[in-house]
Scaffold this motif. Structure first.
Motif, PDB file in Angstrom:
ATOM      1  N   GLN A 110       0.785   6.234 -13.178  1.00  0.00           N
ATOM      2  CA  GLN A 110       0.059   5.166 -12.487  1.00  0.00           C
ATOM      3  C   GLN A 110       0.800   4.750 -11.216  1.00  0.00           C
ATOM      4  O   GLN A 110       0.183   4.494 -10.173  1.00  0.00           O
ATOM      5  CB  GLN A 110      -0.112   3.986 -13.441  1.00  0.00           C
ATOM      6  N   ALA A 111       2.141   4.701 -11.272  1.00  0.00           N
ATOM      7  CA  ALA A 111       2.926   4.288 -10.110  1.00  0.00           C
ATOM      8  C   ALA A 111       2.843   5.304  -8.974  1.00  0.00           C
ATOM      9  O   ALA A 111       3.093   4.956  -7.812  1.00  0.00           O
ATOM     10  CB  ALA A 111       4.383   4.079 -10.519  1.00  0.00           C
ATOM     11  N   LEU A 112       2.472   6.539  -9.305  1.00  0.00           N
ATOM     12  CA  LEU A 112       2.409   7.602  -8.295  1.00  0.00           C
ATOM     13  C   LEU A 112       1.005   7.826  -7.747  1.00  0.00           C
ATOM     14  O   LEU A 112       0.811   8.668  -6.868  1.00  0.00           O
ATOM     15  CB  LEU A 112       2.928   8.913  -8.905  1.00  0.00           C
ATOM     16  N   LEU A 113       0.036   7.079  -8.236  1.00  0.00           N
ATOM     17  CA  LEU A 113      -1.361   7.315  -7.866  1.00  0.00           C
ATOM     18  C   LEU A 113      -1.606   7.270  -6.364  1.00  0.00           C
ATOM     19  O   LEU A 113      -2.360   8.067  -5.822  1.00  0.00           O
ATOM     20  CB  LEU A 113      -2.263   6.282  -8.554  1.00  0.00           C
TER      21      LEU A 113
ATOM     22  N   LEU B 201      -5.882   5.804 -15.494  1.00  0.00           N
ATOM     23  CA  LEU B 201      -5.553   6.211 -14.132  1.00  0.00           C
ATOM     24  C   LEU B 201      -6.755   6.072 -13.202  1.00  0.00           C
ATOM     25  O   LEU B 201      -6.604   5.682 -12.039  1.00  0.00           O
ATOM     26  CB  LEU B 201      -5.025   7.646 -14.115  1.00  0.00           C
ATOM     27  N   LEU B 202      -7.946   6.371 -13.710  1.00  0.00           N
ATOM     28  CA  LEU B 202      -9.147   6.205 -12.880  1.00  0.00           C
ATOM     29  C   LEU B 202      -9.344   4.732 -12.510  1.00  0.00           C
ATOM     30  O   LEU B 202      -9.686   4.402 -11.367  1.00  0.00           O
ATOM     31  CB  LEU B 202     -10.374   6.738 -13.619  1.00  0.00           C
ATOM     32  N   PHE B 203      -9.107   3.855 -13.489  1.00  0.00           N
ATOM     33  CA  PHE B 203      -9.258   2.416 -13.251  1.00  0.00           C
ATOM     34  C   PHE B 203      -8.277   1.935 -12.175  1.00  0.00           C
ATOM     35  O   PHE B 203      -8.664   1.254 -11.219  1.00  0.00           O
ATOM     36  CB  PHE B 203      -9.035   1.665 -14.568  1.00  0.00           C
ATOM     37  N   PHE B 204      -7.005   2.308 -12.327  1.00  0.00           N
ATOM     38  CA  PHE B 204      -6.001   1.863 -11.356  1.00  0.00           C
ATOM     39  C   PHE B 204      -6.180   2.551 -10.015  1.00  0.00           C
ATOM     40  O   PHE B 204      -5.867   1.981  -8.965  1.00  0.00           O
ATOM     41  CB  PHE B 204      -4.588   2.091 -11.908  1.00  0.00           C
ATOM     42  N   GLY B 205      -6.683   3.779 -10.041  1.00  0.00           N
ATOM     43  CA  GLY B 205      -6.961   4.457  -8.785  1.00  0.00           C
ATOM     44  C   GLY B 205      -8.020   3.737  -7.978  1.00  0.00           C
ATOM     45  O   GLY B 205      -7.926   3.613  -6.749  1.00  0.00           O
TER      46      GLY B 205
ATOM     47  N   GLU C  83       0.818  -1.212   0.000  1.00  0.00           N
ATOM     48  CA  GLU C  83       0.000   0.000   0.000  1.00  0.00           C
ATOM     49  C   GLU C  83       0.853   1.263   0.000  1.00  0.00           C
ATOM     50  O   GLU C  83       0.388   2.326  -0.378  1.00  0.00           O
ATOM     51  CB  GLU C  83      -0.918  -0.005   1.230  1.00  0.00           C
ATOM     52  N   ARG C  84       2.108   1.124   0.393  1.00  0.00           N
ATOM     53  CA  ARG C  84       3.003   2.283   0.475  1.00  0.00           C
ATOM     54  C   ARG C  84       4.036   2.301  -0.646  1.00  0.00           C
ATOM     55  O   ARG C  84       4.968   3.095  -0.623  1.00  0.00           O
ATOM     56  CB  ARG C  84       3.714   2.291   1.834  1.00  0.00           C
ATOM     57  N   CYS C  85       3.890   1.374  -1.596  1.00  0.00           N
ATOM     58  CA  CYS C  85       4.841   1.283  -2.707  1.00  0.00           C
ATOM     59  C   CYS C  85       4.149   1.592  -4.030  1.00  0.00           C
ATOM     60  O   CYS C  85       2.963   1.316  -4.209  1.00  0.00           O
ATOM     61  CB  CYS C  85       5.444  -0.121  -2.782  1.00  0.00           C
TER      62      CYS C  85
END
Length: 315
Positions: A152-155, A102-106, A81-83
């Protein structure tokens, strides 16, 4: 604080038709990554870099050894959750737009709908894709997909960011922008674990790096420690040196070359450098500057890998 602590991790696979042969992907790898640093993991194809990252994210399980991230076992769900993670050769559904992706991965990350769209728009702006946010993925170039993957990695606003070849396929201007962004993220307190075969990129932004080959760590240290291979210095002097002076000085050093106001000196020990400087002063020569000479990271990397190959031949 050590954000990533890896203790003697090994990973073996069974291969062959009847799985009789064992292949070692990683061999007792141990290393640490400190808070707020950019750490580079280097190595040729098949060295085990991606396997190590997948183990840290519990995508793959180690055969032996253990690791912690943020002082928690890597098997703890709270770690993930923190990575943030940008895998190599990532793929997204081509019928989605950048914003939809991004909405999907968020939503997969469990982000609240009330903040998700604003965050997605902000990240697309940050990676330079704001004007492409409503364009379908099928029209994205490789470099644009890399930028989208970074967004996406920064979401989830990660504390630790794992990036596997983040600038692969990105043009020189795009690579510069991504480098600048990674430095910004570091300045914000994030810790970045970076796999890359673009050694010039690693040399420019990483605080420390480890060279991995055939599953084992060959060398680890700061970039200067990895690239300084001998005690060699370029010395700017005044007045200009003479040929007669060079002949006399060759008894003091392992190697000395020079022309005009520039000396290139190689010594056996640092104490020899001090002795040489004393001689220059005695001769009435002023030292106007001195720069340690080093190889590029690429030069050092190739030399290290070749030395390992030569050692195996003679075993």
């Amino acid at each position: 604080m050590q954000v990533v602590q890896i203790n003697s991790i090994s990973k073996t696979y069974k291969s062959g038709v009847f799985r009789k042969r064992t292949v070692a992907a990683l061999k007792e790898v141990s290393l640490t990554v400190s808070a707020g640093e950019i750490f580079g993991l280097l190595g040729p194809n098949g060295a085990g870099k991606t396997t190590l990252v997948k183990i840290l994210l519990s995508i793959v399980h180690p055969t032996s050894g253990d690791a912690t991230i943020l002082d928690m076992p890597i098997t703890d769900k709270a770690v993930r959750e923190r990575c943030g993670y940008l895998p190599e050769n990532h793929r997204y559904p081509i019928f989605l737009t950048g914003l939809d992706t991004l909405l999907f991965f968020g939503r997969l990350n469990g982000l609240k709908e009330s903040i998700l769209k604003e965050k997605a728009e902000s990240l697309l702006q940050r990676v330079g894709l704001s004007e492409w946010r409503k364009v379908k993925i099928r029209k994205y170039s490789k470099g644009m997909l890399q930028r989208l993957g970074l967004a996406q990695a920064l979401l989830n606003d990660p504390q630790v960011l794992f990036l596997d070849e983040p600038t692969d396929g990105v043009d020189p201007l795009g690579r510069k922008e991504i480098r600048d962004m990674l430095i910004e993220l570091k300045n914000e307190g994030k810790t970045i674990f970076l796999n890359s075969h673009l050694l010039s990129e690693v040399e420019m932004i990483c605080d420390r790096a480890a060279v991995l080959n055939k599953g084992g760590v060959l060398k680890m240290g700061t970039i200067p420690e990895l690239t300084t291979t001998q005690l060699k210095y370029e010395i700017q002097v005044a007045p200009p040196i003479t040929d007669e002076f060079l002949v006399r000085m060759r008894g003091v050093s392992s190697s000395i070359e020079g022309k005009g106001n520039i000396l290139v000196l190689t010594v056996r020990h640092k104490s020899d450098l001090n002795s040489f400087i004393d001689v220059l002063r005695t001769e009435g020569i002023t030292i106007e500057g001195m720069t340690p000479q080093k190889a590029t990271l690429e030069d050092s990397f190739i030399k290290l890998i070749q030395s390992e190959a030569d050692a195996e031949v003679h075993r």
